[in-house]
Design an enzyme around this catalytic site. Structure first.
Site, PDB file in Angstrom:
ATOM      1  N   ASP A 188       0.831  -1.203   0.000  1.00  0.00           N
ATOM      2  CA  ASP A 188       0.000   0.000   0.000  1.00  0.00           C
ATOM      3  C   ASP A 188       0.865   1.253   0.000  1.00  0.00           C
ATOM      4  O   ASP A 188       1.938   1.289   0.605  1.00  0.00           O
ATOM      5  CB  ASP A 188      -0.913   0.008   1.229  1.00  0.00           C
ATOM      6  CG  ASP A 188      -1.894  -1.158   1.237  1.00  0.00           C
ATOM      7  OD1 ASP A 188      -2.239  -1.639   0.139  1.00  0.00           O
ATOM      8  OD2 ASP A 188      -2.305  -1.587   2.329  1.00  0.00           O
ATOM      9  N   LEU A 196      -9.377  -5.982  -3.715  1.00  0.00           N
ATOM     10  CA  LEU A 196     -10.164  -4.896  -4.302  1.00  0.00           C
ATOM     11  C   LEU A 196     -11.556  -4.792  -3.684  1.00  0.00           C
ATOM     12  O   LEU A 196     -12.304  -3.878  -4.002  1.00  0.00           O
ATOM     13  CB  LEU A 196     -10.268  -5.069  -5.820  1.00  0.00           C
ATOM     14  CG  LEU A 196      -8.924  -5.136  -6.559  1.00  0.00           C
ATOM     15  CD1 LEU A 196      -9.153  -5.229  -8.069  1.00  0.00           C
ATOM     16  CD2 LEU A 196      -8.039  -3.944  -6.227  1.00  0.00           C
ATOM     17  N   LYS A 197     -11.912  -5.735  -2.853  1.00  0.00           N
ATOM     18  CA  LYS A 197     -13.160  -5.686  -2.070  1.00  0.00           C
ATOM     19  C   LYS A 197     -14.379  -5.375  -2.940  1.00  0.00           C
ATOM     20  O   LYS A 197     -15.123  -4.418  -2.696  1.00  0.00           O
ATOM     21  CB  LYS A 197     -13.043  -4.661  -0.938  1.00  0.00           C
ATOM     22  CG  LYS A 197     -11.922  -4.946   0.056  1.00  0.00           C
ATOM     23  CD  LYS A 197     -11.910  -3.915   1.168  1.00  0.00           C
ATOM     24  CE  LYS A 197     -10.809  -4.163   2.170  1.00  0.00           C
ATOM     25  NZ  LYS A 197      -9.458  -3.854   1.638  1.00  0.00           N
ATOM     26  N   PHE A 198     -14.617  -6.207  -3.931  1.00  0.00           N
ATOM     27  CA  PHE A 198     -15.747  -5.991  -4.828  1.00  0.00           C
ATOM     28  C   PHE A 198     -17.067  -6.005  -4.054  1.00  0.00           C
ATOM     29  O   PHE A 198     -17.294  -6.857  -3.198  1.00  0.00           O
ATOM     30  CB  PHE A 198     -15.788  -7.070  -5.912  1.00  0.00           C
ATOM     31  CG  PHE A 198     -14.575  -7.101  -6.794  1.00  0.00           C
ATOM     32  CD1 PHE A 198     -14.126  -5.962  -7.434  1.00  0.00           C
ATOM     33  CD2 PHE A 198     -13.878  -8.289  -6.998  1.00  0.00           C
ATOM     34  CE1 PHE A 198     -13.013  -5.988  -8.261  1.00  0.00           C
ATOM     35  CE2 PHE A 198     -12.766  -8.331  -7.821  1.00  0.00           C
ATOM     36  CZ  PHE A 198     -12.331  -7.183  -8.446  1.00  0.00           C
ATOM     37  N   HIS A 199     -17.939  -5.069  -4.373  1.00  0.00           N
ATOM     38  CA  HIS A 199     -19.257  -4.978  -3.741  1.00  0.00           C
ATOM     39  C   HIS A 199     -20.206  -4.381  -4.764  1.00  0.00           C
ATOM     40  O   HIS A 199     -20.224  -3.169  -4.982  1.00  0.00           O
ATOM     41  CB  HIS A 199     -19.179  -4.099  -2.491  1.00  0.00           C
ATOM     42  CG  HIS A 199     -20.457  -4.055  -1.710  1.00  0.00           C
ATOM     43  ND1 HIS A 199     -20.598  -3.315  -0.566  1.00  0.00           N
ATOM     44  CD2 HIS A 199     -21.654  -4.666  -1.893  1.00  0.00           C
ATOM     45  CE1 HIS A 199     -21.824  -3.468  -0.082  1.00  0.00           C
ATOM     46  NE2 HIS A 199     -22.484  -4.279  -0.881  1.00  0.00           N
ATOM     47  N   ILE A 217     -23.749  -5.633  -7.729  1.00  0.00           N
ATOM     48  CA  ILE A 217     -24.782  -6.611  -8.037  1.00  0.00           C
ATOM     49  C   ILE A 217     -24.103  -7.917  -8.463  1.00  0.00           C
ATOM     50  O   ILE A 217     -22.942  -7.919  -8.882  1.00  0.00           O
ATOM     51  CB  ILE A 217     -25.740  -6.088  -9.120  1.00  0.00           C
ATOM     52  CG1 ILE A 217     -24.982  -5.829 -10.430  1.00  0.00           C
ATOM     53  CG2 ILE A 217     -26.450  -4.815  -8.652  1.00  0.00           C
ATOM     54  CD1 ILE A 217     -25.906  -5.489 -11.600  1.00  0.00           C
ATOM     55  N   THR A 251     -22.173  -8.160 -11.947  1.00  0.00           N
ATOM     56  CA  THR A 251     -20.963  -7.342 -12.011  1.00  0.00           C
ATOM     57  C   THR A 251     -19.858  -7.924 -11.142  1.00  0.00           C
ATOM     58  O   THR A 251     -18.687  -7.962 -11.547  1.00  0.00           O
ATOM     59  CB  THR A 251     -21.277  -5.901 -11.578  1.00  0.00           C
ATOM     60  OG1 THR A 251     -22.283  -5.369 -12.446  1.00  0.00           O
ATOM     61  CG2 THR A 251     -20.037  -5.022 -11.648  1.00  0.00           C
ATOM     62  N   ARG A 301       2.830  -1.428   6.829  1.00  0.00           N
ATOM     63  CA  ARG A 301       3.814  -0.420   7.214  1.00  0.00           C
ATOM     64  C   ARG A 301       4.935  -0.897   8.134  1.00  0.00           C
ATOM     65  O   ARG A 301       6.078  -0.443   7.970  1.00  0.00           O
ATOM     66  CB  ARG A 301       3.087   0.790   7.821  1.00  0.00           C
ATOM     67  CG  ARG A 301       2.422   1.652   6.765  1.00  0.00           C
ATOM     68  CD  ARG A 301       1.410   2.604   7.354  1.00  0.00           C
ATOM     69  NE  ARG A 301       0.199   1.893   7.776  1.00  0.00           N
ATOM     70  CZ  ARG A 301      -0.920   2.505   8.146  1.00  0.00           C
ATOM     71  NH1 ARG A 301      -0.986   3.827   8.160  1.00  0.00           N
ATOM     72  NH2 ARG A 301      -1.980   1.812   8.496  1.00  0.00           N
TER      73      ARG A 301
END
Length: 243
Positions: free
Chosen positions: A18, A67-70, A72, A75, A222
């Protein structure tokens, strides 16, 4: 020089890339001795695109695509299919997308991997982000459940949908492991080695304590990436798991 830690310990630690530009991420991952896993999050993926996953895999690394897809179900399934086709071996979606979306995503990662000859990734359902505190969850989202109860509910939803595991804070690992045995994966961020800053995480634990509680893999950013000696910091985390 031979590593002072086991390969098994190294497999348990995922280093989060990150806050890095693409070139920095590739250079960093190439320099850390014994590194097995890296996490590509939204910021790096938006900068570098899918190619960064391929480049990291070409370095011999395993990739957690976080990427934490959220969205419908259709998609989410399409995105998961393409993520699996890239060769990512861990992929995240939000559990609160619901059972239909989770089932569609799980079927899609299998299809995406098999159609391209990649290993079938483990789909991970994100429960409650480690930056949330209980009073904020209740006040801002009108969630009447406590965090532990909410996490338990979402993990059960994911398991029933056939998802391979979930992402949770280390503070919920022990209770979830009692409910969901291996091979259901419990991957936890919010890991801070003894003596390091907690940063923007509020529900944290040391690496050995999280593994003892039942975590499958730990995400550490980190404390390793911002260390003056990243290889040494990574080795220290691995060694702590080996003792």
């Amino acid at each position: 020089m031979a590593s002072s830690f086991s390969a098994e310990s190294a497999e348990r630690i995922i280093v989060a890339l990150d806050g890095m530009a693409p070139d920095q991420a590739l250079a960093f991952s190439a320099q850390v001795q014994g590194l097995r896993w890296v996490k590509v999050g939204l910021e790096l993926f938006v900068q570098a695109g899918p190619e960064v996953v391929i480049q990291l895999r070409n370095q011999g690394l395993r990739v957690f695509l976080d990427l934490k897809f959220h969205d419908i179900p259709t998609t989410m399934a399409g995105a998961c299919l393409r993520a699996a086709a890239l060769g990512a071996e861990l992929i995240t979606v939000h559990a609160c997308a619901g059972s239909e979306a989770l089932q569609a995503a799980q079927a899609a990662v299998v299809e995406g991997a098999q159609s391209t000859g990649q290993p079938v990734p483990t789909l991970l359902a994100v429960t409650v982000l480690t930056s949330w505190e209980e009073h904020r969850l209740q006040r801002e989202l009108a969630v009447e459940q406590g965090i532990a109860e909410r996490v338990s509910q979402l993990a059960l939803l994911a398991a029933k949908a056939g998802v391979g595991g979930c992402v949770c804070s280390p503070l919920e690992v022990a209770s979830l492991r009692a409910q969901h045995r291996e091979p259901f994966a419990l991957v936890t961020p919010g890991i801070r080695p003894q003596g390091t800053s907690v940063g923007d995480q509020v529900r944290v634990m040391t690496p050995p304590a999280a593994i003892e509680a039942g975590a499958s893999q730990l995400v550490i950013g980190r404390p390793i990436t911002q260390s003056e000696n990243p290889s040494g910091a990574f080795a220290q985390c691995c060694t702590a798991l080996s003792t």
